[in-house]
Scaffold this active site. Structure first.
Site, mmCIF file in Angstrom:
data_model
loop_
_atom_site.group_PDB
_atom_site.id
_atom_site.type_symbol
_atom_site.label_atom_id
_atom_site.label_comp_id
_atom_site.label_asym_id
_atom_site.label_seq_id
_atom_site.Cartn_x
_atom_site.Cartn_y
_atom_site.Cartn_z
ATOM 1 C CE LYS A 173 12.349 48.630 27.825
ATOM 2 N NZ LYS A 173 13.537 48.920 28.520
ATOM 3 C CD GLU A 245 16.685 34.246 20.924
ATOM 4 O OE1 GLU A 245 17.374 33.520 21.668
ATOM 5 O OE2 GLU A 245 16.216 34.243 19.892
ATOM 6 C CB CYS A 282 21.856 34.564 27.742
ATOM 7 S SG CYS A 282 22.504 34.963 26.201
ATOM 8 C CD GLU A 380 20.031 33.372 33.617
ATOM 9 O OE1 GLU A 380 19.043 34.345 34.199
ATOM 10 O OE2 GLU A 380 20.209 33.371 32.604
HETATM 11 P P1 NAD Z 1 14.824 41.824 32.154
HETATM 12 O O1 NAD Z 1 13.740 40.512 31.885
HETATM 13 O O2 NAD Z 1 14.618 42.268 33.664
HETATM 14 O O3 NAD Z 1 14.632 43.023 31.345
HETATM 15 C C1 NAD Z 1 14.902 42.728 29.886
HETATM 16 C C2 NAD Z 1 14.231 44.026 29.117
HETATM 17 O O4 NAD Z 1 12.706 43.801 29.444
HETATM 18 C C3 NAD Z 1 14.773 45.214 29.804
HETATM 19 O O5 NAD Z 1 14.704 46.248 28.754
HETATM 20 C C4 NAD Z 1 13.454 45.632 30.663
HETATM 21 O O6 NAD Z 1 13.239 47.189 30.898
HETATM 22 C C5 NAD Z 1 12.292 45.187 29.771
HETATM 23 N N1 NAD Z 1 11.094 44.871 30.557
HETATM 24 C C6 NAD Z 1 10.897 44.621 31.902
HETATM 25 N N2 NAD Z 1 9.852 44.475 32.272
HETATM 26 C C7 NAD Z 1 8.988 44.386 31.230
HETATM 27 C C8 NAD Z 1 7.526 44.280 30.682
HETATM 28 N N3 NAD Z 1 6.617 43.859 31.617
HETATM 29 N N4 NAD Z 1 7.309 44.045 29.297
HETATM 30 C C9 NAD Z 1 8.251 44.199 28.450
HETATM 31 N N5 NAD Z 1 9.400 44.481 28.736
HETATM 32 C C10 NAD Z 1 10.029 44.676 29.986
HETATM 33 O O7 NAD Z 1 16.288 40.774 31.958
HETATM 34 P P2 NAD Z 1 17.592 41.707 32.281
HETATM 35 O O8 NAD Z 1 17.727 41.525 33.825
HETATM 36 O O9 NAD Z 1 17.878 43.012 31.517
HETATM 37 O O10 NAD Z 1 18.796 40.727 31.539
HETATM 38 C C11 NAD Z 1 19.407 39.458 32.019
HETATM 39 C C12 NAD Z 1 18.247 38.342 31.547
HETATM 40 O O11 NAD Z 1 18.456 38.639 30.162
HETATM 41 C C13 NAD Z 1 18.886 37.144 32.218
HETATM 42 O O12 NAD Z 1 17.787 36.355 32.375
HETATM 43 C C14 NAD Z 1 19.542 36.509 30.909
HETATM 44 O O13 NAD Z 1 19.720 35.004 30.878
HETATM 45 C C15 NAD Z 1 18.572 37.009 29.742
HETATM 46 N N6 NAD Z 1 19.367 36.997 28.374
HETATM 47 C C16 NAD Z 1 18.882 36.140 27.315
HETATM 48 C C17 NAD Z 1 19.765 36.361 26.400
HETATM 49 C C18 NAD Z 1 19.538 35.390 25.058
HETATM 50 O O14 NAD Z 1 19.675 35.434 24.017
HETATM 51 N N7 NAD Z 1 18.759 34.076 25.263
HETATM 52 C C19 NAD Z 1 20.703 37.122 26.027
HETATM 53 C C20 NAD Z 1 21.183 38.048 27.067
HETATM 54 C C21 NAD Z 1 20.362 37.995 28.088
#
Ligand code: NAD
Length: 488
Positions: A173, A245, A282, A380
């Site tokens: 997804k 992650e 990230c 962040e």
């Molecule tokens: P997010 O947590 O809002 O969403 C991530 C994913 O989770 C999306 O596909 C979203 O639709 C899904 N999601 C939302 N609610 C959910 C739930 N209740 N259960 C399961 N899935 C759900 O993050 P974002 O805004 O898309 O991305 C930015 C964040 O990602 C930042 O905090 C960044 O640091 C982090 N990030 C981490 C890494 C890493 O490797 N550690 C890499 C890239 C981004």
């Protein structure tokens, strides 16, 4: 322009039955297209298709899987322009960065095609001479992959490639912000057996349904700490495997031993580490700790270099930094900057919209005098913002670097071997980069300490994330053991 907006379920392209997702181009603020999400019933179909594909895929020898994985890499590269264009349309980042992402995604499939051929466990010493003991690494079954928008293809491939190489099938997804680039992947999987890879669009509800789905054995998640926490709890509730992650607040330490030329280079490296993908990485560098001796020169070089960068249309090859992904993300970064300034910080450059009439542009910001307890130093930011802080000693820099509950990456600039070794041992982060910020390596594990994650992607650790270890103990003779009953 025509977009591939269908889901991939069981080898077939199908229209989503769920809610519509409007995809915005962050450079123009126009709605590009509306993509229909998967319904929960369609998620069930995708999971059923992935389960049905397990026996053939899991039993295929790794040597036969390898050419299929390399074929995915070839097909990805052949679609570089299409995929890069879609990512730039959805995220607003310069095309050059999007093209790089396609290449890194392809390379990840090549890496795991070969790595998975070399072992599926190990031979261990038996406890008696007549015995033979091994550890066999087996696939989990169906892996649910949930990814964010900031590197939509790379972070998905860091999951799909090792999961498939280990013999799992997947249900993936993308973020609701980036469905197009992910759904456009469908044909790169054409040569795999139907159901091996399934792609479903959707927002949080579909992510949440994946985490809770009894047909999904392992969830590989990348995203924010808050969402990762929910995914972890949903998986723990049903004892499913989870690899998480999450977010970061990476420190960047500059030591005074690097000399004048080193200061200039570390300023450019710091600006790149802070502004790449408009600071939406990230492992973006979000806190700079600079030794007092070189602090003034470093800040001056950082500000000069920042002012020289081109903010503009991500399709223009001269552009260094495009818009941020959305009004919400831009608003969050601006709010942190404004709160820091209200608390006494000085904004040396940036903060405007680069004179663009439309689009979520944010000129990169450099700040000094930011209070240590402000959100800009502790939470962040996920935007092109660099707060720079003077430090007196290496010990102070390391203490500050380790002071938060995040531990994803950390950068250090030094020429001193002793300093480098002290930092690599004492800094609590999953990646420590010395004199070369933010460079990932397919062979090196990627992930976070503390709140930044549980588990690792990439490397052999990233393959093990998708394998269950089975201890097999064999005796070549059938005899009663002298440690059995009776004891007396
Ligand atoms: P997010 O947590 O809002 O969403 C991530 C994913 O989770 C999306 O596909 C979203 O639709 C899904 N999601 C939302 N609610 C959910 C739930 N209740 N259960 C399961 N899935 C759900 O993050 P974002 O805004 O898309 O991305 C930015 C964040 O990602 C930042 O905090 C960044 O640091 C982090 N990030 C981490 C890494 C890493 O490797 N550690 C890499 C890239 C981004």
């Amino acid at each position: 322009m025509e977009f591939q907006t269908k889901l991939l379920i069981g080898g077939k392209l199908v229209e989503g039955d769920g809610a519509g997702i409007e995809v915005e181009n962050p450079a123009t603020e126009e709605t590009v297209v509306t993509v229909a999400s998967a319904s929960v019933a369609q998620l069930d179909q995708a999971v059923a298709a992935a389960r049905a594909a397990i026996p053939d895929w899991a039993s295929m020898p790794a040597v036969d899987r390898a050419p299929l994985l390399r074929n995915i890499a070839d097909r990805l590269r052949a679609k570089t322009e299409e995929l890069a264009g879609l990512m730039t349309t959805e995220i607003g980042r310069p095309l050059l960065e999007s093209r790089d992402e396609v290449e890194w995604s392809a390379a990840c499939f090549e890496y795991y095609a070969e790595v998975a051929r070399s072992e599926i466990g190990r031979v261990i010493p038996p406890i008696e001479a007549s015995q033979f003991a091994v550890v066999v690494k087996e696939p989990h079954g169906v892996v649910g992959c949930i990814v964010p928008w900031n590197f939509p293809l790379l972070l998905l491939c860091w999951k799909i490639a090792p999961a498939l190489a280990a013999g799992n099938t997947v249900v993936c997804k993308p973020s609701e912000v980036t469905p197009l680039s992910t759904l456009a992947l469908a044909d790169v999987f054409d040569d795999l057996p139907d159901g091996t890879v399934n792609l479903v669009a959707g927002a949080g509800e579909i992510g949440s349904a994946i985490s809770a789905h009894p047909g999904i054995d392992c969830v590989a998640f990348t995203g924010s700490v808050a969402t990762g926490h929910k995914v972890g709890i949903a998986c723990a509730a049903r004892n499913a495997r989870a690899n998480l992650e999450m977010g970061g607040k990476d420190p960047f330490i500059v030591c005074s031993d690097i000399g004048d030329e080193g200061v200039q280079i570390a300023a450019k490296g710091g600006a790149w580490a802070a502004y790449l993908n408009a600071g939406q990485v990230c492992t973006s560098s979000e806190r700079f700790y600079v030794m007092e001796d070189v602090y003034d020169d470093y800040v001056a070089a950082f500000v000069d270099f920042t002012k020289s960068l081109v903010i503009g249309d991500p399709l223009d090859p001269k552009t260094d930094i495009g818009p941020m992904v959305s009004a919400v993300q831009r608003g969050k970064a601006v709010a942190q900057v404004e709160a820091a300034v209200a608390a006494g910080a000085e904004l040396l450059t940036g903060g405007g919209n680069a004179g663009r009439p439309k689009g979520h542009y944010l000129e990169p910001c450099v700040l000094t005098g930011v209070p240590e307890d402000s959100d800009l130093m502790t939470e962040e930011t996920f935007g092109p913002v660099a707060p720079i802080v003077p430090v007196k000693t290496l010990e102070e820099a390391i203490t500050k670097a380790n002071s938060l509950d995040f531990g994803l990456g950390a950068n250090i600039y030094t020429r001193d071997l002793n300093t480098a070794i002290t930092c690599l041992k004492q800094v609590r982060a999953g990646s420590v980069w010395i004199n070369d910020p933010l460079t990932d390596n397919d062979a090196g594990p990627f992930g976070g300490f503390k709140n930044s994650g549980i588990g690792r992607e990439l490397g052999t650790e990233g393959l093990d994330a998708f394998r269950e270890a089975k201890h097999v103990h064999m005796d070549s003779v059938i005899e009663a053991k002298d440690w059995w009953y009776p004891y007396g």
